[in-house]
Design an enzyme around this catalytic site. Structure first.
Site, PDB file in Angstrom:
ATOM      1  N   CYS A   1     -19.627   1.607   8.577  1.00  0.00           N
ATOM      2  CA  CYS A   1     -18.846   0.968   9.634  1.00  0.00           C
ATOM      3  C   CYS A   1     -17.610   1.841   9.811  1.00  0.00           C
ATOM      4  O   CYS A   1     -16.788   1.941   8.889  1.00  0.00           O
ATOM      5  CB  CYS A   1     -18.465  -0.451   9.217  1.00  0.00           C
ATOM      6  SG  CYS A   1     -17.322  -1.254  10.371  1.00  0.00           S
TER       7      CYS A   1
ATOM      8  N   CYS B   1     -19.445  -6.687   3.669  1.00  0.00           N
ATOM      9  CA  CYS B   1     -18.784  -5.450   4.072  1.00  0.00           C
ATOM     10  C   CYS B   1     -17.500  -5.366   3.252  1.00  0.00           C
ATOM     11  O   CYS B   1     -16.910  -6.404   2.924  1.00  0.00           O
ATOM     12  CB  CYS B   1     -18.461  -5.494   5.566  1.00  0.00           C
ATOM     13  SG  CYS B   1     -17.542  -4.053   6.155  1.00  0.00           S
TER      14      CYS B   1
ATOM     15  N   CYS C   1       0.829  -1.206   0.000  1.00  0.00           N
ATOM     16  CA  CYS C   1       0.000   0.000   0.000  1.00  0.00           C
ATOM     17  C   CYS C   1       0.868   1.261   0.000  1.00  0.00           C
ATOM     18  O   CYS C   1       1.851   1.350   0.730  1.00  0.00           O
ATOM     19  CB  CYS C   1      -0.925  -0.003   1.221  1.00  0.00           C
ATOM     20  SG  CYS C   1      -2.042   1.409   1.242  1.00  0.00           S
TER      21      CYS C   1
ATOM     22  N   CYS D   1       0.283   0.399  10.309  1.00  0.00           N
ATOM     23  CA  CYS D   1      -0.135  -0.652   9.381  1.00  0.00           C
ATOM     24  C   CYS D   1       1.001  -1.499   8.794  1.00  0.00           C
ATOM     25  O   CYS D   1       1.915  -0.979   8.156  1.00  0.00           O
ATOM     26  CB  CYS D   1      -0.953  -0.047   8.254  1.00  0.00           C
ATOM     27  SG  CYS D   1      -1.646  -1.333   7.180  1.00  0.00           S
TER      28      CYS D   1
ATOM     29  N   CYS E   1     -16.287  -9.612   5.544  1.00  0.00           N
ATOM     30  CA  CYS E   1     -15.713  -8.284   5.264  1.00  0.00           C
ATOM     31  C   CYS E   1     -14.438  -8.439   4.426  1.00  0.00           C
ATOM     32  O   CYS E   1     -13.486  -9.103   4.838  1.00  0.00           O
ATOM     33  CB  CYS E   1     -15.400  -7.579   6.575  1.00  0.00           C
ATOM     34  SG  CYS E   1     -14.684  -5.946   6.306  1.00  0.00           S
TER      35      CYS E   1
ATOM     36  N   CYS F   1       0.254   5.004   6.936  1.00  0.00           N
ATOM     37  CA  CYS F   1      -0.395   4.822   8.245  1.00  0.00           C
ATOM     38  C   CYS F   1       0.600   4.151   9.215  1.00  0.00           C
ATOM     39  O   CYS F   1       1.048   3.026   8.949  1.00  0.00           O
ATOM     40  CB  CYS F   1      -1.646   3.966   8.090  1.00  0.00           C
ATOM     41  SG  CYS F   1      -2.694   4.506   6.718  1.00  0.00           S
TER      42      CYS F   1
ATOM     43  N   ARG G   1     -17.897  -3.072  17.914  1.00  0.00           N
ATOM     44  CA  ARG G   1     -17.112  -4.295  17.656  1.00  0.00           C
ATOM     45  C   ARG G   1     -15.797  -4.289  18.416  1.00  0.00           C
ATOM     46  O   ARG G   1     -14.985  -3.378  18.296  1.00  0.00           O
ATOM     47  CB  ARG G   1     -16.846  -4.449  16.155  1.00  0.00           C
ATOM     48  CG  ARG G   1     -16.140  -5.761  15.810  1.00  0.00           C
ATOM     49  CD  ARG G   1     -16.140  -6.072  14.317  1.00  0.00           C
ATOM     50  NE  ARG G   1     -17.486  -6.080  13.806  1.00  0.00           N
ATOM     51  CZ  ARG G   1     -17.943  -5.226  12.889  1.00  0.00           C
ATOM     52  NH1 ARG G   1     -17.149  -4.343  12.363  1.00  0.00           N
ATOM     53  NH2 ARG G   1     -19.192  -5.285  12.496  1.00  0.00           N
TER      54      ARG G   1
HETATM   55  N1  SAM Z   1      -6.676   0.325   3.090  1.00  0.00           N
HETATM   56  C1  SAM Z   1      -7.990   0.516   3.577  1.00  0.00           C
HETATM   57  C2  SAM Z   1      -8.065   1.633   4.600  1.00  0.00           C
HETATM   58  O1  SAM Z   1      -7.051   1.947   5.189  1.00  0.00           O
HETATM   59  O2  SAM Z   1      -9.159   2.134   4.798  1.00  0.00           O
HETATM   60  C3  SAM Z   1      -8.612  -0.725   4.153  1.00  0.00           C
HETATM   61  C4  SAM Z   1      -7.750  -1.699   4.941  1.00  0.00           C
HETATM   62  S1  SAM Z   1      -7.055  -1.048   6.466  1.00  0.00           S
HETATM   63  C5  SAM Z   1      -5.919  -2.300   6.921  1.00  0.00           C
HETATM   64  C6  SAM Z   1      -8.416  -1.152   7.614  1.00  0.00           C
HETATM   65  C7  SAM Z   1      -8.222  -0.673   9.010  1.00  0.00           C
HETATM   66  O3  SAM Z   1      -7.459  -1.609   9.732  1.00  0.00           O
HETATM   67  C8  SAM Z   1      -7.482   0.628   9.232  1.00  0.00           C
HETATM   68  O4  SAM Z   1      -8.261   1.757   9.020  1.00  0.00           O
HETATM   69  C9  SAM Z   1      -7.107   0.512  10.699  1.00  0.00           C
HETATM   70  O5  SAM Z   1      -8.124   1.074  11.489  1.00  0.00           O
HETATM   71  C10 SAM Z   1      -7.033  -0.996  10.935  1.00  0.00           C
HETATM   72  N2  SAM Z   1      -5.664  -1.429  11.234  1.00  0.00           N
HETATM   73  C11 SAM Z   1      -4.648  -1.539  10.364  1.00  0.00           C
HETATM   74  N3  SAM Z   1      -3.529  -1.952  10.984  1.00  0.00           N
HETATM   75  C12 SAM Z   1      -3.858  -2.115  12.283  1.00  0.00           C
HETATM   76  C13 SAM Z   1      -3.118  -2.523  13.433  1.00  0.00           C
HETATM   77  N4  SAM Z   1      -1.828  -2.828  13.366  1.00  0.00           N
HETATM   78  N5  SAM Z   1      -3.754  -2.584  14.619  1.00  0.00           N
HETATM   79  C14 SAM Z   1      -5.066  -2.264  14.692  1.00  0.00           C
HETATM   80  N6  SAM Z   1      -5.817  -1.875  13.646  1.00  0.00           N
HETATM   81  C15 SAM Z   1      -5.218  -1.794  12.444  1.00  0.00           C
HETATM   82  C1  DTB Z   2     -11.229  -2.775  11.536  1.00  0.00           C
HETATM   83  O1  DTB Z   2     -11.621  -1.802  12.186  1.00  0.00           O
HETATM   84  N1  DTB Z   2     -10.286  -3.619  11.937  1.00  0.00           N
HETATM   85  C2  DTB Z   2     -10.045  -4.623  10.923  1.00  0.00           C
HETATM   86  C3  DTB Z   2     -11.103  -4.268   9.829  1.00  0.00           C
HETATM   87  N2  DTB Z   2     -11.700  -3.091  10.333  1.00  0.00           N
HETATM   88  C4  DTB Z   2     -10.710  -4.167   8.430  1.00  0.00           C
HETATM   89  C5  DTB Z   2      -8.637  -4.671  10.463  1.00  0.00           C
HETATM   90  C6  DTB Z   2      -7.643  -4.928  11.562  1.00  0.00           C
HETATM   91  C7  DTB Z   2      -6.314  -5.090  10.956  1.00  0.00           C
HETATM   92  C8  DTB Z   2      -5.271  -5.489  11.954  1.00  0.00           C
HETATM   93  C9  DTB Z   2      -3.922  -5.630  11.334  1.00  0.00           C
HETATM   94  C10 DTB Z   2      -3.825  -6.708  10.294  1.00  0.00           C
HETATM   95  O2  DTB Z   2      -4.295  -7.842  10.522  1.00  0.00           O
HETATM   96  O3  DTB Z   2      -3.233  -6.450   9.238  1.00  0.00           O
HETATM   97 FE1  SF4 Z   3      -2.859   1.221   3.334  1.00  0.00          FE
HETATM   98 FE2  SF4 Z   3      -2.745   0.055   5.707  1.00  0.00          FE
HETATM   99 FE3  SF4 Z   3      -3.210   2.656   5.560  1.00  0.00          FE
HETATM  100 FE4  SF4 Z   3      -5.105   0.897   4.713  1.00  0.00          FE
HETATM  101  S1  SF4 Z   3      -4.361   1.164   6.814  1.00  0.00           S
HETATM  102  S2  SF4 Z   3      -4.433   2.773   3.683  1.00  0.00           S
HETATM  103  S3  SF4 Z   3      -3.782  -0.739   3.921  1.00  0.00           S
HETATM  104  S4  SF4 Z   3      -1.323   1.615   4.919  1.00  0.00           S
END
Ligand code: SAM
Ligand code: DTB
Ligand code: SF4
Length: 334
Positions: free
Chosen positions: A202, A142, A67, A74, A111, A71, A274
């Site tokens: 959501c 979702c 990506c 992430c 989802c 963030c 959730r």
């Molecule tokens: N790329 C899209 C976005 O960012 O909206 C969708 C996938 S993203 C991984 C979905 C959500 O996962 C993020 O908005 C964040 O709230 C959550 N997330 C990602 N990494 C995480 C982590 N290490 N711990 C907890 N939540 C995480």
């Molecule tokens: C949300 O609030 N948490 C989920 C889902 N929506 C997409 C994602 C959590 C991701 C945790 C880190 C991972 O597994 O990559």
């Molecule tokens: Fe990309 Fe992760 Fe940020 Fe979603 S949360 S936009 S997958 S870097």
């Protein structure tokens, strides 16, 4: 608003409090004695839900890694070296097989998540096919695909998507310290597109990112004062992944996580709250307190997107131990 509840009468007053929550008001909720806060949250919860029913959503990563966003939490951001590889998008058949398995295990919602800043048109065409196929199994759908441009939310709605997940992640004033490649307003704009297209929203956030308690209160206010507030509110505890900037952040006291769940329940009485990422590292007692504080949904299945989640058998045992039962599909209500 009276913030010193000592009697059931006070609790009822809070349950009908106006939706225009302020940060001071929610910060005062956070500051309550733990028992008072949980009692209030549980009271609100029982006014709107079966207190022993928990909805189960299963996640799948349809496009993992690579990506372009930054963030700080992430593991899928290309710029961090986390060991997550950039994979091709899954096929519709792979997604349907996973959805069938989730359904067989008792999940009612599926989802689909993608590591995109936002979907390109050809990607969206394939997601549309996935949504149609998963809906064909009789599951709620979702998707979380990043920011949507004009017209994209309508395409998802036409495909039959029930919910769009798009988290605002943290307090407005803290957002720029976690993500710099977009603003929180960009997220709010996508949420407006989702609403305008007639889908359920959501949206939630992540705690344990080094934010203050006041910032947690501000996150809750930002969610609760959306008009209307989201139907689903995921509360994630940061899963610390090596290689991400937030790895090594001081761990949040888990009772503070429970408080955050309680504040979400009190301020968004009819939302599905959730208990999301971070559950694998939570003792059963903390999870039980989250359900007592009004959480009524979980991610269910051995994996979130790239990180772990409690095994299905372990969750089934927890449900049995707590006398919880699975909530059936919401018929679009939440
Ligand atoms: N790329 C899209 C976005 O960012 O909206 C969708 C996938 S993203 C991984 C979905 C959500 O996962 C993020 O908005 C964040 O709230 C959550 N997330 C990602 N990494 C995480 C982590 N290490 N711990 C907890 N939540 C995480
Ligand atoms: C949300 O609030 N948490 C989920 C889902 N929506 C997409 C994602 C959590 C991701 C945790 C880190 C991972 O597994 O990559
Ligand atoms: Fe990309 Fe992760 Fe940020 Fe979603 S949360 S936009 S997958 S870097």
């Amino acid at each position: 608003m009276d913030t010193a509840p000592t009697s059931p009468q006070t609790v009822i007053a809070v349950a009908v409090a106006p939706a225009r929550w302020t940060v001071d008001q929610v910060a005062a909720l956070f500051d309550l004695p733990f028992n008072d806060l949980i009692y209030r949250a549980q009271t609100v919860h029982r006014e709107h839900f079966d207190a022993n029913a928990v909805q189960r959503s299963t996640l799948i990563s349809i496009k993992t890694g690579g990506c372009p966003e930054d963030c700080g939490y992430c593991p899928q951001a290309a710029r961090y070296h986390t060991g997550v590889d950039n994979e091709a998008m899954l096929s519709v058949d792979q997604v349907v097989a996973a959805a069938q398995c989730a359904k067989d295990n008792g999940a009612t919602r599926f989802c689909m998540g993608a590591a995109w800043r936002g979907p390109k048109q050809r990607d969206l065409d394939k997601v549309v096919d996935m949504i149609t196929a998963v809906r064909g199994l009789g599951m709620e759908t979702c998707a979380t695909l990043g920011m949507l441009k004009d017209g994209q939310a309508e395409q998802l709605k036409t495909a039959g998507l029930d919910y769009y997940n798009h988290n605002i992640d943290t307090a407005p004033e803290f957002y720029g310290e976690i993500v710099t490649t977009r603003t929180q307003q960009d997220r709010m704009d996508t949420l407006s597109r989702v609403r305008d297209a007639g889908m359920h929203v959501c949206s939630g956030g992540i705690v344990g990112m080094g934010e203050t308690r006041r910032a947690r209160a501000a996150l809750i206010v930002q969610l609760a004062t959306m008009n209307p507030y989201p139907e689903s509110v995921p509360i994630n505890n940061l899963v610390q992944v090596e290689g991400t900037p937030l790895h090594g952040t001081e761990q949040l006291d888990l009772l503070e996580f429970v408080r955050t769940v309680a504040c979400a329940r009190i301020t968004m009485p009819k939302a599905m709250v959730r208990l999301s990422a971070g559950r694998q590292a939570m003792p059963e007692g903390i999870q039980a307190l989250c359900f007592l504080a009004g959480a009524n949904s979980i991610f269910y299945g051995d994996k979130l997107l790239t990180t772990g989640n409690p095994e299905v058998a372990r969750d089934q045992a927890l449900f049995a131990k707590l006398g919880l039962h699975a909530m059936q599909a919401m018929d679009g209500k939440a």
